[in-house]
Write an enzyme that holds these catalytic residues in place. Structure first.
Site, PDB file in Angstrom:
ATOM      1  N   CYS A 258     -10.511  -2.938   8.579  1.00 56.62           N
ATOM      2  CA  CYS A 258     -10.745  -2.266   7.289  1.00 56.62           C
ATOM      3  C   CYS A 258     -10.897  -3.284   6.169  1.00 56.62           C
ATOM      4  O   CYS A 258     -11.935  -3.391   5.538  1.00 56.62           O
ATOM      5  CB  CYS A 258      -9.549  -1.372   6.937  1.00 56.62           C
ATOM      6  SG  CYS A 258      -9.091  -0.252   8.216  1.00 56.62           S
TER       7      CYS A 258
HETATM    8  N1  SAJ Z   1      -2.371  -9.025   4.676  1.00 51.50           N
HETATM    9  C1  SAJ Z   1      -1.961 -10.153   3.981  1.00 51.50           C
HETATM   10  N2  SAJ Z   1      -1.151  -9.992   2.899  1.00 51.50           N
HETATM   11  C2  SAJ Z   1      -0.737  -8.755   2.486  1.00 51.50           C
HETATM   12  C3  SAJ Z   1      -1.172  -7.622   3.208  1.00 51.50           C
HETATM   13  C4  SAJ Z   1      -1.988  -7.777   4.297  1.00 51.50           C
HETATM   14  O1  SAJ Z   1      -2.325 -11.276   4.325  1.00 51.50           O
HETATM   15  O2  SAJ Z   1       0.000  -8.679   1.503  1.00 51.50           O
HETATM   16  C5  SAJ Z   1      -3.274  -9.183   5.818  1.00 51.50           C
HETATM   17  C6  SAJ Z   1      -2.692  -8.629   7.092  1.00 51.50           C
HETATM   18  O3  SAJ Z   1      -1.957  -9.623   7.756  1.00 51.50           O
HETATM   19  C7  SAJ Z   1      -3.941  -8.236   7.876  1.00 51.50           C
HETATM   20  C8  SAJ Z   1      -4.924  -7.829   6.794  1.00 51.50           C
HETATM   21  O4  SAJ Z   1      -4.444  -8.422   5.585  1.00 51.50           O
HETATM   22  O5  SAJ Z   1      -4.460  -9.338   8.571  1.00 51.50           O
HETATM   23  C9  SAJ Z   1      -5.027  -6.316   6.636  1.00 51.50           C
HETATM   24  O6  SAJ Z   1      -3.731  -5.867   6.470  1.00 51.50           O
HETATM   25  P1  SAJ Z   1      -3.422  -4.319   6.132  1.00 51.50           P
HETATM   26  O7  SAJ Z   1      -1.946  -4.196   5.902  1.00 51.50           O
HETATM   27  O8  SAJ Z   1      -4.321  -3.852   5.061  1.00 51.50           O
HETATM   28  O9  SAJ Z   1      -3.675  -3.625   7.533  1.00 51.50           O
HETATM   29  P2  SAJ Z   1      -4.887  -2.731   7.995  1.00 51.50           P
HETATM   30  O10 SAJ Z   1      -6.140  -3.466   8.134  1.00 51.50           O
HETATM   31  O11 SAJ Z   1      -4.376  -1.985   9.175  1.00 51.50           O
HETATM   32  O12 SAJ Z   1      -5.066  -1.756   6.770  1.00 51.50           O
HETATM   33  C10 SAJ Z   1      -4.814  -0.418   6.933  1.00 51.50           C
HETATM   34  C11 SAJ Z   1      -5.769   0.152   5.970  1.00 51.50           C
HETATM   35  N3  SAJ Z   1      -5.953   1.525   6.316  1.00 51.50           N
HETATM   36  C12 SAJ Z   1      -7.225   2.015   6.190  1.00 51.50           C
HETATM   37  O13 SAJ Z   1      -8.132   1.352   5.754  1.00 51.50           O
HETATM   38  C13 SAJ Z   1      -7.428   3.396   6.610  1.00 51.50           C
HETATM   39  C14 SAJ Z   1      -5.268   0.038   4.559  1.00 51.50           C
HETATM   40  O14 SAJ Z   1      -6.025   0.912   3.697  1.00 51.50           O
HETATM   41  C15 SAJ Z   1      -3.832   0.401   4.472  1.00 51.50           C
HETATM   42  O15 SAJ Z   1      -3.400   0.284   3.113  1.00 51.50           O
HETATM   43  C16 SAJ Z   1      -3.073  -0.561   5.330  1.00 51.50           C
HETATM   44  O16 SAJ Z   1      -3.464  -0.176   6.661  1.00 51.50           O
HETATM   45  C17 SAJ Z   1      -1.574  -0.460   5.150  1.00 51.50           C
HETATM   46  O17 SAJ Z   1      -1.129   0.223   4.227  1.00 51.50           O
HETATM   47  O18 SAJ Z   1      -0.879  -1.141   5.911  1.00 51.50           O
END
Ligand code: SAJ
Length: 432
Positions: A258
């Site tokens: 995403c």
């Molecule tokens: N990440 C960081 N720092 C942060 C947060 C995330 O480096 O502060 C990295 C994570 O390690 C990962 C990437 O970013 O590699 C994405 O992280 P994510 O927490 O956004 O995980 P996703 O990709 O599973 O995002 C999903 C998304 N859901 C949808 O798009 C439907 C996102 O919108 C959600 O907000 C997220 O889950 C969530 O809340 O965890």
């Protein structure tokens, strides 16, 4: 049936499961015979649903099929197919247009059609609507059309389909009302956006917001190292502000299906209109630069111990894109490993969710015993903060640790954190 879900992956299947559990008659449609057969045999192919969950769905009348005829007797059809990044940088709408075509050939009056796949604003009205109207039926008059973004967060133990507010935007007021009424049957909160474009944009805003804010702290991490500022500490301190601040954390890069992908759909669309979208381009550039920064930090740490990257034994902890799931899509672990190999390091990896791992076509040796692997490595780089990697264990066994996720700052159950919920351990270990 009440509902046909097109695309039975990590979005479509949980949606179908929730509708089934609320008593709707649901049929799953997928073009993959393998997926269809597996589900009808009670086998789940996604982490967030167990085989038991699928068996329960089947008991309640769910069935999967590859036969589009099921759509001709569906009251509602929801499209949950992938929109991967295309070579031009926008969404590849191939699966969406194929699904729309199949629906069009089986569309009957009074049906509600909803698109959930993430895409740029305008897709529902400019791409999907004309294909559906090839049926001779008119959207908004003979059938309802709406967009509703998926908000699945893989592996999230707290939020699932039923308790995550659902945004819907209709082609017309009636379409929006029909979509809201449909989702309200099994989702606690349904929110009306003004139209399909506002709903499409809401989704891209959500994920671009994350993408840009992660890039912000990633860029800060680089110069905080020079400034002698423990950025993790500053973030924890800032996060004590009860309003107007949301903590994001630096890391080795941004993975997943995403966050690194969706913002490009927006920048792609606005670029075709002649507008730059510099926040996304800059965020992409910064996030993509983090693996190289990890290598730079690894080199510095080893040099401080009189070692060089070449011929050093480097252990990579966690190769998935985020903690406690098995998904490796866009994980920064692979670019980190590639760069380490190019520098002559001998790498091994440890990840409880990944049985085998290839980089540049070759198997990376897998460490089975965590304590032993930590003790043997000249340098350990923690890339994904799986729950197994407890701070005390790392502190005890790792000889040299590059902690790219701030794990060492987290309190263990028997430790009392300070007011910001963090613990300041011996800074003998390094963060990004
Ligand atoms: N990440 C960081 N720092 C942060 C947060 C995330 O480096 O502060 C990295 C994570 O390690 C990962 C990437 O970013 O590699 C994405 O992280 P994510 O927490 O956004 O995980 P996703 O990709 O599973 O995002 C999903 C998304 N859901 C949808 O798009 C439907 C996102 O919108 C959600 O907000 C997220 O889950 C969530 O809340 O965890």
């Amino acid at each position: 049936s009440d509902l046909v879900v097109i695309g039975l992956g990590y979005v479509g299947l949980p949606l179908a499961a929730e509708a089934v559990s609320a008593g709707l008659k649901v049929t799953g449609f997928d073009v993959s015979e393998h997926v269809v057969a597996g589900l009808n045999d009670g086998v789940s192919h996604i982490d967030d649903l167990s085989d038991e969950d699928v068996a329960t769905m089947l008991d309640k009348g769910f069935s999967a099929t590859a036969d589009p005829l099921c759509m001709s007797t569906a009251r509602t059809i929801v499209i949950c197919v992938p929109t991967p990044l295309s070579s031009e940088g926008g969404p590849d709408l191939g699966a969406v247009t194929a699904a729309a075509g199949t629906i069009s050939r089986n569309l009957t009056p009074g049906t509600l059609v909803v698109l959930e796949s993430t895409t740029y604003p305008g897709t529902t009205e400019e791409v999907v609507r004309p294909i559906l109207e090839e049926s001779g039926l008119v959207a908004g008059a003979d059938f309802h059309l709406a967009f509703s973004p998926e908000r699945i967060d893989p592996g999230n133990p707290t939020f699932g389909v039923a308790n995550t507010p659902k945004v819907v935007g209709g082609l017309t007021e009636e379409c929006g009302a029909a979509a809201a009424e449909f989702y309200s049957r099994f989702i606690g909160t349904v929110v009306r956006a003004r139209g399909t474009r506002e709903a499409e944009m809401a989704k891209l805003l959500e994920n671009t917001y994350r993408h840009v804010n992660i890039a912000l702290v990633n860029e800060m991490a680089v110069f905080c190292q020079e400034l002698g500022v423990d950025l993790w500490d500053s973030i924890a301190a800032a996060a004590t502000k009860p309003f107007g601040f949301q903590a994001f954390y630096p890391g080795p890069g941004v993975g997943g299906h995403c966050i690194p992908i969706d913002p490009n759909y927006l920048s792609y669309k606005v670029k075709t209109l002649g507008y730059p979208f510099r926040f996304v381009e800059l965020a992409q550039e910064i996030n993509n630069r983090m693996p190289a920064y990890v290598i730079q930090r690894a080199q510095e740490l080893l040099n401080e111990s009189g070692l060089a990257l070449s011929r050093s034994k480097v252990l990579l902890l966690g190769v998935t894109y985020k903690a406690d799931i098995a998904d490796q899509r866009e994980s920064p672990a692979r670019p980190v490993a590639r760069k380490l190999l190019a520098k002559g390091a001998q790498i091994t990896y440890h990840d409880p969710h990944v049985e085998s791992w290839q980089v540049e076509g070759a198997d990376v040796p897998r460490s089975e015993i965590l304590e032993q692997a930590l003790a043997e490595a000249d340098l350990t780089i923690l890339l994904t903060d799986h729950s197994e990697y407890r701070p005390k264990l790392l502190e005890r066994y790792a000889r040299l640790l590059l902690d790219t996720r701030g794990v060492l700052r987290r309190p263990e159950p028997d430790e009392t954190p300070d007011v910001s919920g963090r613990l300041r351990r011996s800074i003998g270990r390094e963060g990004v």
